[in-house]
Structures are given as C-alpha cells and as structure tokens.
Scaffold this motif. Structure first.
Motif, mmCIF file in Angstrom:
data_model
loop_
_atom_site.group_PDB
_atom_site.id
_atom_site.type_symbol
_atom_site.label_atom_id
_atom_site.label_comp_id
_atom_site.label_asym_id
_atom_site.label_seq_id
_atom_site.Cartn_x
_atom_site.Cartn_y
_atom_site.Cartn_z
ATOM 1 N N ILE A 95 0.814 -1.188 0.005
ATOM 2 C CA ILE A 95 -0.105 -0.088 -0.075
ATOM 3 C C ILE A 95 0.847 1.143 -0.053
ATOM 4 O O ILE A 95 0.625 2.226 -0.521
ATOM 5 C CB ILE A 95 -0.998 0.032 1.350
ATOM 6 C CG1 ILE A 95 -1.907 -1.037 1.223
ATOM 7 C CG2 ILE A 95 -1.622 1.385 1.438
ATOM 8 C CD1 ILE A 95 -2.889 -1.425 2.468
ATOM 9 N N ILE A 96 2.110 1.175 0.763
ATOM 10 C CA ILE A 96 2.949 2.147 0.768
ATOM 11 C C ILE A 96 3.593 2.658 -0.568
ATOM 12 O O ILE A 96 3.711 3.714 -1.302
ATOM 13 C CB ILE A 96 3.878 2.095 1.934
ATOM 14 C CG1 ILE A 96 3.233 2.152 3.361
ATOM 15 C CG2 ILE A 96 4.954 3.145 1.760
ATOM 16 C CD1 ILE A 96 4.084 1.842 4.619
ATOM 17 N N LYS A 97 4.000 1.499 -1.118
ATOM 18 C CA LYS A 97 4.714 1.413 -2.458
ATOM 19 C C LYS A 97 3.779 2.138 -3.619
ATOM 20 O O LYS A 97 4.118 2.813 -4.098
ATOM 21 C CB LYS A 97 5.156 0.039 -2.669
ATOM 22 C CG LYS A 97 5.857 0.068 -4.155
ATOM 23 C CD LYS A 97 6.411 -1.412 -4.305
ATOM 24 C CE LYS A 97 5.390 -2.437 -4.362
ATOM 25 N NZ LYS A 97 6.092 -3.626 -4.580
ATOM 26 N N ARG A 98 2.436 1.668 -3.338
ATOM 27 C CA ARG A 98 1.573 2.014 -4.378
ATOM 28 C C ARG A 98 1.227 3.522 -4.261
ATOM 29 O O ARG A 98 1.098 4.284 -5.457
ATOM 30 C CB ARG A 98 0.397 1.442 -4.256
ATOM 31 C CG ARG A 98 -0.709 1.716 -5.373
ATOM 32 C CD ARG A 98 -0.277 1.058 -6.744
ATOM 33 N NE ARG A 98 -1.415 1.205 -7.471
ATOM 34 C CZ ARG A 98 -1.121 1.037 -8.920
ATOM 35 N NH1 ARG A 98 0.040 1.053 -9.372
ATOM 36 N NH2 ARG A 98 -2.168 1.358 -9.870
ATOM 37 N N ALA A 99 0.967 3.876 -2.849
ATOM 38 C CA ALA A 99 1.002 5.403 -2.874
ATOM 39 C C ALA A 99 2.004 6.503 -3.237
ATOM 40 O O ALA A 99 1.801 7.288 -3.767
ATOM 41 C CB ALA A 99 0.622 5.439 -1.307
ATOM 42 N N LEU A 100 3.215 5.848 -2.975
ATOM 43 C CA LEU A 100 4.422 6.733 -3.173
ATOM 44 C C LEU A 100 4.656 6.812 -4.794
ATOM 45 O O LEU A 100 5.111 7.868 -5.279
ATOM 46 C CB LEU A 100 5.742 6.276 -2.544
ATOM 47 C CG LEU A 100 5.673 6.683 -1.193
ATOM 48 C CD1 LEU A 100 6.864 5.881 -0.337
ATOM 49 C CD2 LEU A 100 5.642 7.955 -0.748
ATOM 50 N N ASP A 101 4.074 5.689 -5.580
ATOM 51 C CA ASP A 101 4.485 5.520 -6.973
ATOM 52 C C ASP A 101 3.406 6.540 -7.740
ATOM 53 O O ASP A 101 3.583 6.597 -8.948
ATOM 54 C CB ASP A 101 4.171 4.452 -7.446
ATOM 55 C CG ASP A 101 5.663 3.438 -7.389
ATOM 56 O OD1 ASP A 101 6.597 4.076 -6.739
ATOM 57 O OD2 ASP A 101 5.258 2.097 -7.478
ATOM 58 N N VAL A 132 13.422 -0.602 1.859
ATOM 59 C CA VAL A 132 13.328 -1.788 0.802
ATOM 60 C C VAL A 132 12.240 -1.360 -0.055
ATOM 61 O O VAL A 132 11.690 -2.324 -0.830
ATOM 62 C CB VAL A 132 12.832 -2.787 1.614
ATOM 63 C CG1 VAL A 132 13.837 -3.489 2.736
ATOM 64 C CG2 VAL A 132 11.498 -2.624 2.544
ATOM 65 N N ARG A 133 11.931 0.001 -0.343
ATOM 66 C CA ARG A 133 11.089 0.308 -1.374
ATOM 67 C C ARG A 133 11.673 -0.309 -2.816
ATOM 68 O O ARG A 133 12.690 0.322 -3.063
ATOM 69 C CB ARG A 133 10.867 1.829 -1.291
ATOM 70 C CG ARG A 133 9.947 2.490 -2.292
ATOM 71 C CD ARG A 133 9.685 3.923 -2.536
ATOM 72 N NE ARG A 133 9.085 4.512 -3.659
ATOM 73 C CZ ARG A 133 8.894 5.625 -4.015
ATOM 74 N NH1 ARG A 133 9.462 6.721 -3.283
ATOM 75 N NH2 ARG A 133 8.201 5.947 -4.964
ATOM 76 N N GLY A 134 10.941 -0.464 -3.650
ATOM 77 C CA GLY A 134 11.088 -0.940 -5.244
ATOM 78 C C GLY A 134 10.833 0.262 -6.130
ATOM 79 O O GLY A 134 10.182 1.107 -5.754
ATOM 80 N N GLN A 135 11.850 0.096 -7.168
ATOM 81 C CA GLN A 135 11.608 1.250 -8.023
ATOM 82 C C GLN A 135 11.178 0.588 -9.263
ATOM 83 O O GLN A 135 11.622 -0.383 -9.672
ATOM 84 C CB GLN A 135 12.909 1.959 -8.393
ATOM 85 C CG GLN A 135 12.819 3.182 -9.273
ATOM 86 C CD GLN A 135 12.790 2.781 -10.684
ATOM 87 O OE1 GLN A 135 13.609 2.214 -11.068
ATOM 88 N NE2 GLN A 135 12.289 3.641 -11.428
ATOM 89 N N PHE A 139 5.917 7.379 -12.938
ATOM 90 C CA PHE A 139 5.289 8.502 -12.439
ATOM 91 C C PHE A 139 5.593 9.132 -11.287
ATOM 92 O O PHE A 139 5.547 10.393 -11.153
ATOM 93 C CB PHE A 139 3.884 7.776 -12.157
ATOM 94 C CG PHE A 139 3.168 7.000 -13.304
ATOM 95 C CD1 PHE A 139 3.366 7.456 -14.685
ATOM 96 C CD2 PHE A 139 2.612 5.849 -13.233
ATOM 97 C CE1 PHE A 139 2.844 6.742 -15.418
ATOM 98 C CE2 PHE A 139 2.137 5.107 -14.313
ATOM 99 C CZ PHE A 139 2.162 5.500 -15.408
ATOM 100 N N PRO A 140 6.385 8.712 -10.111
ATOM 101 C CA PRO A 140 6.572 9.452 -9.080
ATOM 102 C C PRO A 140 7.346 10.500 -9.294
ATOM 103 O O PRO A 140 7.406 11.680 -8.777
ATOM 104 C CB PRO A 140 7.339 8.637 -8.012
ATOM 105 C CG PRO A 140 7.767 7.056 -8.923
ATOM 106 C CD PRO A 140 6.553 7.289 -10.013
ATOM 107 N N ALA A 141 8.255 10.427 -10.393
ATOM 108 C CA ALA A 141 9.325 11.562 -10.468
ATOM 109 C C ALA A 141 8.681 12.819 -10.985
ATOM 110 O O ALA A 141 9.020 14.090 -10.706
ATOM 111 C CB ALA A 141 10.231 11.130 -11.308
ATOM 112 N N ILE A 142 7.426 12.543 -11.833
ATOM 113 C CA ILE A 142 6.603 13.768 -12.496
ATOM 114 C C ILE A 142 6.132 14.541 -11.596
ATOM 115 O O ILE A 142 6.110 15.819 -11.684
ATOM 116 C CB ILE A 142 5.610 13.041 -13.396
ATOM 117 C CG1 ILE A 142 6.113 12.128 -14.503
ATOM 118 C CG2 ILE A 142 4.719 14.211 -13.882
ATOM 119 C CD1 ILE A 142 5.278 11.320 -15.409
ATOM 120 N N GLY A 143 5.497 14.010 -10.247
ATOM 121 C CA GLY A 143 4.946 14.635 -9.257
ATOM 122 C C GLY A 143 5.917 15.454 -8.377
ATOM 123 O O GLY A 143 5.497 16.480 -7.817
#
Length: 270
Positions: A95-101, A132-135, A139-143
């Motif tokens: 859920i955290i990964k999805r939100a940050l992405d 341990v967040r995956g890349q 999209f995240p860079a755009i924000g």
C-alpha cells in the motif's frame, strides 16, 4: 534532541526543490495549511488546490478514493504547485509503495501504536540502502518535477512521512515512535484519539486525559526534532494553535461543502 539518523531526512535535507511546497514551508517555519479530500474527482482536487493552501491530503483511508482517482488527483494537485499527501488505509508495504508511486510528496499512516510499526513504515517508504522500497515506475518523478534518476537520489530525504497518533497505545509509546529515524511528523487525529481515550467523540477539548495526551505528543515531537500537526475544524482553531503546531489540516472537502450550504440556507430561511 534524540538520536539522529545516519541518512538525511525531510527534516534535515539540504535538497532544494521549489515544487515541494509543503516541505519547503515546513522547513522555513511558515505554518503551511492543509485539508483532506475524500471525493474521488480530478476536478474536485483541482478546485481545492486553487484555494491557496499548501498541501492536500488525499484520504484513501476513509474517503471514497481508489487507485485510479488517487493517481489522477495526485498528478493534478502537483501540477498546480500544491503538495499532494496520501493518507493510506494501512501500513502494509504494498500500500505504501503504491501510494508513493503516484508521485505524492508524502504519506500519512493512521493508527500507529508503537515504534516497530513506525519503523516498518519508514523501511517501506525508503529506497535501499535505507529501506526496501522498490523502483519501477516513471510516475513518481513527475509529481516532483524531476527525472527518474534525480528522484531516486532525493526521494528518501524529501518525501514527508507522517505518523498518526490517535490511539491510547500510540500515546503511551509516542516517545519511542518519535525517536524512529525517518519519522518526520507526528499527526494527531483528535476524533479517533478522543474515542480511544474517552469513549466518545468529539472531545470537548478540556478533558484532562485528552489534554495530557496532546501535550505528551507535542513534547515527544519537540524532544526528537519532529514536526507536529493535527486536524482542526476551522480557521479560528488553526489560528489559535499556531504557536503549538508546525502545520494543521483544516477539515475536509465533504464538511466544507456541507458547512457552506447549511450556513447559506440558514440565512436564506431566516
């Protein structure tokens, strides 16, 4: 002051990014203002973003917001120069990964009860070697108004991790929670906190146990150099607590719409 992380965080970063409005105002002590948005609409997000506030918390815990609306709203908010924060529905890694992405400038995690839970959130929200967040998303860079390599270098120290203290256990363990490196902000949820401590909500505000809990949370944040924040119902309360908190969220879109209409209808019928 408590122990410091070997890694820079949002509290200590030297990174300068004009797109990160909420972070920049927190760092300069400008008392940024936020609100919650619970209605899943890009247009709603844009309308709220144009009100002059600094951060919008997309409420994916209690709001009617799914993945699609979360992504679209974050993009729209960031494009208008306001910081999107996502209140996730729970502390699970995916859920955290999805939100940050989405490109969110921060996350808010509800009902955290102890330091172990807080540490798990930090681990999930940071790229290695810090976490341990995956890349794997463009999209995240755009924000953040960055290229993906630039985002990867700066995300760990610019994304704001807000931990909600809103349970009796959270208050009891708040010092240990505040001491966790990578926890940037303690955010008080007054309604759930009142329910947990007093058995009813909302609090009157003068109950000794409730007041003591607020004081304990603020003191823990100050001791460990963390920002402290809370939700308030209106601008008057926001003004009154300015000397105590670093930022506040003034109610949310659903209440704002209802309150405006009810006040106008009362006038019309008077």
């Amino acid at each position: 002051m408590g122990s410091e992380s070997e890694y820079p965080t949002a509290l200590t970063t030297k990174v300068q990014n004009p797109r990160l409005r909420l972070l920049n105002k927190l760092r300069s002590g400008d008392y940024p203002l936020m609100t919650f948005v619970a209605i899943p609409s890009v247009r709603q997000a844009q309308i709220v973003a144009l009100t002059g506030l600094d951060g919008i918390i997309m409420d994916c815990e209690h709001g009617h917001i799914g993945d699609d609306a979360m992504h679209n709203s974050v993009s729209a908010i960031a494009a208008l120069g306001v910081s999107p924060i996502i209140r996730i529905r729970g502390p699970a890694h995916d859920i955290i990964k999805r939100a940050l992405d989405t490109g969110a400038h921060g996350i808010m995690v509800p009902q955290i009860n102890n330091a172990k839970e807080a540490q798990q959130i930090v681990d999930s929200s940071k790229f290695p070697p810090q976490g341990v967040r995956g890349q794997g998303s463009a999209f995240p860079a755009i924000g953040h108004g960055l290229t993906t390599p630039e985002y990867m270098k700066t995300a760990n120290q610019t994304i704001i991790t807000m931990i909600q203290i809103e349970t009796k256990a959270g208050v009891e363990n708040v010092e240990a929670i505040a001491a966790v490196p990578g926890v940037d902000c303690l955010f008080i949820g007054p309604n759930d906190l009142a329910q947990s401590l007093l058995g009813y909500t909302p609090a009157r505000g003068d109950e000794p146990e409730f007041v003591a809990a607020l004081d304990k949370i603020v003191k823990a944040g100050r001791k460990y150099g963390k920002w402290v924040a809370r939700m308030v119902n209106n601008g008057m309360v926001a003004k009154e607590v300015r000397s105590t908190f670093d930022t506040v969220a003034i109610t949310g879109d659903t209440k704002a719409i209802q309150n405006w209409y009810m006040a106008e209808f009362d006038i019309a019928r008077s």
